[in-house]
Design a protein around this motif. Structure first.
Motif, PDB file in Angstrom:
ATOM      1  N   PRO A 188     -59.940 -74.215  90.466  1.00  0.00           N
ATOM      2  CA  PRO A 188     -59.093 -73.331  89.745  1.00  0.00           C
ATOM      3  C   PRO A 188     -58.993 -72.878  88.437  1.00  0.00           C
ATOM      4  O   PRO A 188     -59.440 -73.650  87.683  1.00  0.00           O
ATOM      5  CB  PRO A 188     -57.535 -74.339  90.220  1.00  0.00           C
ATOM      6  N   TYR A 189     -58.924 -71.516  88.203  1.00  0.00           N
ATOM      7  CA  TYR A 189     -58.910 -70.895  86.962  1.00  0.00           C
ATOM      8  C   TYR A 189     -57.786 -70.213  86.190  1.00  0.00           C
ATOM      9  O   TYR A 189     -57.028 -69.726  87.136  1.00  0.00           O
ATOM     10  CB  TYR A 189     -60.218 -70.149  86.826  1.00  0.00           C
ATOM     11  N   VAL A 190     -57.388 -70.409  85.190  1.00  0.00           N
ATOM     12  CA  VAL A 190     -56.230 -69.867  84.619  1.00  0.00           C
ATOM     13  C   VAL A 190     -56.589 -68.959  83.396  1.00  0.00           C
ATOM     14  O   VAL A 190     -57.614 -69.309  82.698  1.00  0.00           O
ATOM     15  CB  VAL A 190     -55.085 -70.903  84.128  1.00  0.00           C
ATOM     16  N   ASN A 191     -55.846 -67.816  83.206  1.00  0.00           N
ATOM     17  CA  ASN A 191     -56.263 -67.017  81.902  1.00  0.00           C
ATOM     18  C   ASN A 191     -55.197 -67.585  80.750  1.00  0.00           C
ATOM     19  O   ASN A 191     -54.095 -68.006  80.792  1.00  0.00           O
ATOM     20  CB  ASN A 191     -55.722 -65.730  82.478  1.00  0.00           C
ATOM     21  N   THR A 201     -58.629 -63.845  71.595  1.00  0.00           N
ATOM     22  CA  THR A 201     -59.535 -63.310  72.564  1.00  0.00           C
ATOM     23  C   THR A 201     -59.041 -64.088  73.928  1.00  0.00           C
ATOM     24  O   THR A 201     -58.442 -65.042  73.830  1.00  0.00           O
ATOM     25  CB  THR A 201     -60.704 -64.240  72.158  1.00  0.00           C
ATOM     26  N   ASP A 202     -59.078 -63.185  74.862  1.00  0.00           N
ATOM     27  CA  ASP A 202     -58.521 -63.768  76.288  1.00  0.00           C
ATOM     28  C   ASP A 202     -59.781 -64.598  76.751  1.00  0.00           C
ATOM     29  O   ASP A 202     -60.923 -64.346  76.566  1.00  0.00           O
ATOM     30  CB  ASP A 202     -58.553 -62.436  77.061  1.00  0.00           C
ATOM     31  N   VAL A 203     -59.466 -65.563  77.654  1.00  0.00           N
ATOM     32  CA  VAL A 203     -60.295 -66.786  77.913  1.00  0.00           C
ATOM     33  C   VAL A 203     -59.786 -66.762  79.586  1.00  0.00           C
ATOM     34  O   VAL A 203     -58.634 -66.884  79.916  1.00  0.00           O
ATOM     35  CB  VAL A 203     -60.467 -67.840  77.332  1.00  0.00           C
ATOM     36  N   LYS A 204     -60.706 -67.207  80.131  1.00  0.00           N
ATOM     37  CA  LYS A 204     -60.588 -67.814  81.666  1.00  0.00           C
ATOM     38  C   LYS A 204     -61.098 -69.045  81.731  1.00  0.00           C
ATOM     39  O   LYS A 204     -62.544 -69.577  81.533  1.00  0.00           O
ATOM     40  CB  LYS A 204     -61.207 -67.042  82.794  1.00  0.00           C
ATOM     41  N   LEU A 205     -60.131 -70.081  82.316  1.00  0.00           N
ATOM     42  CA  LEU A 205     -60.480 -71.548  81.828  1.00  0.00           C
ATOM     43  C   LEU A 205     -60.489 -72.129  83.213  1.00  0.00           C
ATOM     44  O   LEU A 205     -59.537 -71.948  84.042  1.00  0.00           O
ATOM     45  CB  LEU A 205     -59.538 -72.076  80.970  1.00  0.00           C
ATOM     46  N   LYS A 253     -57.259 -71.981  65.834  1.00  0.00           N
ATOM     47  CA  LYS A 253     -55.996 -72.049  65.072  1.00  0.00           C
ATOM     48  C   LYS A 253     -54.801 -71.881  66.070  1.00  0.00           C
ATOM     49  O   LYS A 253     -53.902 -72.431  65.663  1.00  0.00           O
ATOM     50  CB  LYS A 253     -55.946 -70.596  64.424  1.00  0.00           C
ATOM     51  N   SER A 254     -55.126 -71.373  67.310  1.00  0.00           N
ATOM     52  CA  SER A 254     -53.852 -71.399  68.210  1.00  0.00           C
ATOM     53  C   SER A 254     -54.438 -71.169  69.732  1.00  0.00           C
ATOM     54  O   SER A 254     -55.447 -70.715  69.840  1.00  0.00           O
ATOM     55  CB  SER A 254     -52.890 -70.179  67.984  1.00  0.00           C
ATOM     56  N   PHE A 255     -53.665 -71.796  70.654  1.00  0.00           N
ATOM     57  CA  PHE A 255     -54.065 -71.664  72.077  1.00  0.00           C
ATOM     58  C   PHE A 255     -52.693 -71.111  72.734  1.00  0.00           C
ATOM     59  O   PHE A 255     -51.646 -71.678  72.372  1.00  0.00           O
ATOM     60  CB  PHE A 255     -54.536 -73.102  72.716  1.00  0.00           C
ATOM     61  N   GLN A 256     -52.904 -70.206  73.643  1.00  0.00           N
ATOM     62  CA  GLN A 256     -51.687 -69.787  74.205  1.00  0.00           C
ATOM     63  C   GLN A 256     -51.685 -69.835  75.710  1.00  0.00           C
ATOM     64  O   GLN A 256     -52.888 -69.061  76.360  1.00  0.00           O
ATOM     65  CB  GLN A 256     -51.417 -68.237  73.792  1.00  0.00           C
ATOM     66  N   LEU A 257     -50.953 -70.311  76.438  1.00  0.00           N
ATOM     67  CA  LEU A 257     -50.665 -70.259  77.962  1.00  0.00           C
ATOM     68  C   LEU A 257     -49.534 -69.617  78.284  1.00  0.00           C
ATOM     69  O   LEU A 257     -48.638 -70.413  78.007  1.00  0.00           O
ATOM     70  CB  LEU A 257     -50.975 -71.802  78.481  1.00  0.00           C
ATOM     71  N   SER A 258     -49.577 -68.626  78.830  1.00  0.00           N
ATOM     72  CA  SER A 258     -48.381 -67.734  79.265  1.00  0.00           C
ATOM     73  C   SER A 258     -47.465 -67.624  77.780  1.00  0.00           C
ATOM     74  O   SER A 258     -48.071 -66.974  76.884  1.00  0.00           O
ATOM     75  CB  SER A 258     -47.569 -68.245  80.035  1.00  0.00           C
ATOM     76  N   ASP A 259     -46.362 -68.123  77.673  1.00  0.00           N
ATOM     77  CA  ASP A 259     -45.423 -67.716  76.633  1.00  0.00           C
ATOM     78  C   ASP A 259     -45.711 -69.400  75.568  1.00  0.00           C
ATOM     79  O   ASP A 259     -45.181 -69.194  74.644  1.00  0.00           O
ATOM     80  CB  ASP A 259     -44.101 -67.844  76.954  1.00  0.00           C
ATOM     81  N   PHE A 260     -46.383 -70.049  76.040  1.00  0.00           N
ATOM     82  CA  PHE A 260     -46.424 -71.341  75.222  1.00  0.00           C
ATOM     83  C   PHE A 260     -47.739 -71.340  74.310  1.00  0.00           C
ATOM     84  O   PHE A 260     -48.795 -70.983  74.722  1.00  0.00           O
ATOM     85  CB  PHE A 260     -46.674 -72.601  76.216  1.00  0.00           C
ATOM     86  N   GLY A 286     -64.729 -71.550  79.638  1.00  0.00           N
ATOM     87  CA  GLY A 286     -64.651 -72.861  79.242  1.00  0.00           C
ATOM     88  C   GLY A 286     -63.917 -73.708  80.066  1.00  0.00           C
ATOM     89  O   GLY A 286     -63.498 -73.202  81.268  1.00  0.00           O
ATOM     90  N   SER A 287     -63.163 -74.773  79.688  1.00  0.00           N
ATOM     91  CA  SER A 287     -62.080 -75.611  80.568  1.00  0.00           C
ATOM     92  C   SER A 287     -61.047 -75.793  79.750  1.00  0.00           C
ATOM     93  O   SER A 287     -60.815 -76.124  78.228  1.00  0.00           O
ATOM     94  CB  SER A 287     -62.921 -76.895  80.773  1.00  0.00           C
ATOM     95  N   LEU A 288     -59.663 -76.229  80.321  1.00  0.00           N
ATOM     96  CA  LEU A 288     -58.482 -76.636  80.084  1.00  0.00           C
ATOM     97  C   LEU A 288     -58.374 -78.225  80.532  1.00  0.00           C
ATOM     98  O   LEU A 288     -58.330 -78.587  81.880  1.00  0.00           O
ATOM     99  CB  LEU A 288     -57.600 -75.803  80.554  1.00  0.00           C
ATOM    100  N   GLY A 289     -58.393 -79.272  79.419  1.00  0.00           N
ATOM    101  CA  GLY A 289     -58.459 -80.690  80.048  1.00  0.00           C
ATOM    102  C   GLY A 289     -57.083 -81.230  79.749  1.00  0.00           C
ATOM    103  O   GLY A 289     -55.964 -80.618  79.329  1.00  0.00           O
TER     104      GLY A 289
END
Length: 302
Positions: A188-191, A201-205, A253-260, A286-289
């Motif tokens: 599974p991957y999430v934007n 920068t947009d990333v797919k994790l 500096k920051s990480f954004q997942l949807s509105d969070f 990369g990966s979201l852990g």
């Protein structure tokens, strides 16, 4: 930042991508499984799982496509049959690992049962979560559970619930946020978005519940994904199925997942030799852990 985390902890995220299967490998008689309590150590989810009547401890790994057994202290009682040699692919070393494939095994997770499941056994004694976690771990399992159910992961209360996909009805509430998933080769991957210096920068994790770290990023100079020179150090990042992984540790500096949005998030940049073997999906950044995932409660719907 701490007050923001307190605010988002009760929120739920539903991750969706719908498929149709001819039949499910796991059978669940009721619409919902009872709570499956899990241990939580080093940001990893450890669930009880039965193989051929023997209760074992497995790490729930959203990034693994096959059940893998690697601690055979109880191997004689597992009654593994119909075996053949197989090669698994993963991070570290040369990217592949010799294993034994066993067919027609009975696996039970909570109230869900499969009577015809393949299990892959590795004999490399260096692949062992037990010394690091202080809990005996016998293996990892992921996609086989996620594909058959809506999997509820409640990090706050440390339990799983398995919901039949056809009867699951998501609750409508402002406390929920639904995000799309992309599935590539059963992973599974999430934007998301990251800000390393002054631009986003947009990333797919890859969603990786087996990773203790918060975030892994693959260096990409063209898109500005690289550690800030003054803010990194070289380090051992961990052990993949095929060997050790090294790289750099830093912060974004920051990480954004949807509105969070989370600020000053720890990040690891694995070395380039590891990336070349791991980046089977060319769009992967990369990966979201577990270091970030534990801030939320999730419903995974593949």
């Amino acid at each position: 930042m701490n007050s923001y985390f307190k605010y988002i902890l009760p929120l739920f995220i539903t991750l969706n991508l719908c498929f149709t299967y001819a039949q499910s490998d796991f059978i669940l008689k009721d619409d919902v499984s009872d709570k499956i309590k899990f241990d939580f150590a080093s940001n990893l989810i450890i669930i009880p799982l039965e193989i051929n009547g023997v209760t074992l401890s497995f790490v729930l790994d959203s990034s693994v496509s096959k059940p893998i057994l690697f601690n055979l202290s109880q191997g004689d009682s597992l009654d593994l049959r119909n075996t053949e040699t197989f090669y698994l692919h993963g991070l570290g070393a040369d990217g592949r690992l010799k294993a034994l494939k066993s067919s027609y095994n009975r696996i039970k997770v909570g109230d869900a049962v499969s009577t015809n499941k393949d299990v892959y056994v590795v004999f490399d004694s260096s692949i062992n979560f037990t010394p690091r976690l202080g809990i005996v771990i016998h293996g990892i399992i992921g996609y086989d559970i996620f594909k058959d159910f809506v999997v509820e992961i409640n990090y706050n209360s440390k339990y799983l619930r398995l919901h039949k996909s056809e009867s699951y009805k998501p609750k409508s509430s402002k406390r929920w946020k639904s995000l799309p998933l992309n599935i590539y080769k059963k992973k599974p991957y999430v934007n998301a978005k990251v800000k390393i210096k002054n631009s986003e920068t947009d990333v797919k994790l890859l969603i990786d519940t087996r990773s203790s770290d918060a975030l892994w990023l693959f260096e990409d100079l063209e898109n500005g994904i690289t550690p800030i020179k003054e803010l990194f150090f070289d380090d051992y990042l961990g052990k993949g199925l095929s060997g050790s992984v090294y790289g750099k540790r830093s912060k974004v500096k920051s990480f954004q997942l949807s509105d969070f949005i989370l600020n000053d998030v720890n990040v690891a940049f694995p070395d380039s030799s590891t990336i070349n073997r791991a980046k089977l999906y060319k769009d992967r950044s990369g990966s979201l852990g577990g270091g970030i995932l534990k801030r939320f409660n999730f419903f995974f719907r593949l």
